[in-house]
Write a protein that holds these residues in place. Sequence first.
Motif, short mmCIF file in Angstrom:
data_model
loop_
_atom_site.label_atom_id
_atom_site.label_comp_id
_atom_site.label_asym_id
_atom_site.label_seq_id
_atom_site.Cartn_x
_atom_site.Cartn_y
_atom_site.Cartn_z
N GLY A 1 0.82 -1.21 0.00
CA GLY A 1 0.00 0.00 0.00
C GLY A 1 0.85 1.25 0.00
O GLY A 1 2.05 1.22 -0.28
N ALA A 2 0.22 2.37 0.35
CA ALA A 2 0.89 3.67 0.41
C ALA A 2 0.44 4.39 1.67
O ALA A 2 0.18 5.59 1.65
CB ALA A 2 0.57 4.49 -0.84
N THR A 3 0.37 3.64 2.77
CA THR A 3 -0.06 4.22 4.04
C THR A 3 1.14 4.71 4.83
O THR A 3 2.26 4.26 4.64
CB THR A 3 -0.83 3.18 4.86
N ARG B 1 4.09 7.32 6.02
CA ARG B 1 4.93 8.33 5.37
C ARG B 1 5.52 7.77 4.09
O ARG B 1 6.53 7.07 4.08
CB ARG B 1 6.06 8.76 6.31
N VAL B 2 4.88 8.07 2.98
CA VAL B 2 5.30 7.55 1.67
C VAL B 2 5.04 8.60 0.60
O VAL B 2 4.31 9.57 0.81
CB VAL B 2 4.52 6.26 1.30
N THR B 3 5.64 8.36 -0.57
CA THR B 3 5.32 9.16 -1.75
C THR B 3 4.59 8.33 -2.79
O THR B 3 4.12 8.86 -3.79
CB THR B 3 6.59 9.74 -2.39
N GLY B 4 4.50 7.02 -2.57
CA GLY B 4 3.82 6.14 -3.50
C GLY B 4 3.80 4.72 -2.95
O GLY B 4 4.44 4.41 -1.95
N PRO B 5 3.04 3.83 -3.60
CA PRO B 5 2.91 2.45 -3.10
C PRO B 5 4.23 1.68 -3.18
O PRO B 5 4.91 1.69 -4.21
CB PRO B 5 1.85 1.84 -4.00
N HIS B 6 4.58 1.03 -2.10
CA HIS B 6 5.76 0.16 -2.06
C HIS B 6 5.74 -0.61 -0.74
O HIS B 6 5.03 -0.25 0.19
CB HIS B 6 7.06 0.97 -2.19
N LEU B 7 6.56 -1.66 -0.68
CA LEU B 7 6.77 -2.38 0.57
C LEU B 7 8.12 -1.95 1.14
O LEU B 7 9.14 -2.01 0.46
CB LEU B 7 6.78 -3.88 0.36
#
Length: 346
Positions: free
Chosen positions: A305-307, A309-315
Motif C-alpha cells: 500500500g501507500a499508508t 509516510r510515503v510518496t507512493g505504493p511500495h513495501l
Amino acid sequence: MRKLSFRAKFAFGFGVSAMLAGAAIAQDAKHTDDIPVSDNALIEAGKKVKNIKTEGEKVDLARRANFAEAMNDVSERQEVFTGAPEHFTIDGSFAQGGILFGQTERGATVTLDGDSVMVDDDGRFLVGFGRDSALSALMVVALPDGTVERRAIEIEDREFPVDRIDGLDQSKVSGFTEAQLAKIAVDRKKKLAARKDTQQLADWSVGFEWPVTGRISGVFGSQRILNGEPKNPHSGVDVAAPTGTPILAPAPGIVRLAEDDMYFEGGLVLLDHGHWLESAFLHMSRIDVEPGQRVEKGDVIGAVGATGRVTGPHLHWSMKWAGMLVDPQLTVGAMPLKKVSTPAGD
C-alpha cells in the motif's frame, strides 16, 4: 548489490575455564527505525549517521569502542588463536548490516563481544552486525565439557548512499503537533511491547525469500534527507509495487504486531523469526494476520500500500536482530525480476 562471497579470517584457541551460561539477550536497542522528534544536525555527505539517545547507549557504545580498539589488528590476534574449527561453524554475510547463521554442539553457549547469544536445543544460533558496527568482533563458544573455542571475525566496511526524498507530507517529517506527538508515543509503546519476547524455535533456519518482487527503490543504510531535513539512515529495503500486491512471509514466524494505522509506518506487521530476529513490513494497504498467529514461509500476510509516510505504493521491509537493524537484502540476494508480483485478482 555487491555479493559478499568472502569469509572472515579466523583461528581457534586453547581450552580455558567454562564461560558464562547463556542468558536472554538484552533488549537495549542499538539502532532504531523510530523517527527522532528533534532535528538532526546537517550531515556531511559520505558520513554515517548514528543517533545516541540514552545513557545506556553511550555506555554500550564506549564499551564496544574499547573492544574494537583492542581488536584493531585482527591478524595479530590470529597468531594467538591456532588450530582449525572443530565444534562450530558460521556462514552468511560478513559485513556491516550482515547476519551470520551458526551451528554448534548441543548444550554449548555462545557470546559475541561478551554478549550472550541465544542457542537452541539443536545448537543453532545467529548473530548480526549493525550499519555502523566495528570492523572486528570476537565470538566465543563454550562447550558442555569445558572446551572453549574463539573466532576473531573481520567485518566488511560498507559505503552507503545519500537518499534525498522530497514531496513528503511535512507533518510526517517535522514540526509535529501535540496530538501527533501523542500518537507517535502510543505507536512506539506498541512496538516496544511487541518486541519484549521472542521464540527459541529457529524459524530463520529455513532461509529467506523476497516478500515482494519488483524494482528496488530504496536500500538499507542510505542517509535519508527528507524534504531537505537529515533524518535517520534508511532502516530497510524498499520494493516498488502496485497497491494490492500480495506480501508473502519471507520465512516462518510468529506475528507479534499487526496494526493498520501507525503514524509513520501506516499498516505495520512485525514477524518474529526466532532468536530475536524480526521482520517488519510497512505501508501495507491490507493486513491478513493477527498477533500470536503462526505463518509459514510463502503465506500471504497482507498487501502492498501507500499508508503512513510515503510518496507512493511500495513495501518497506526491515529486519532487526536483538534490537539492532540489519540488512534484509543480504539474506535473500539478487531480486528475481522475472517473477514480479502482481496485485491480487489481476
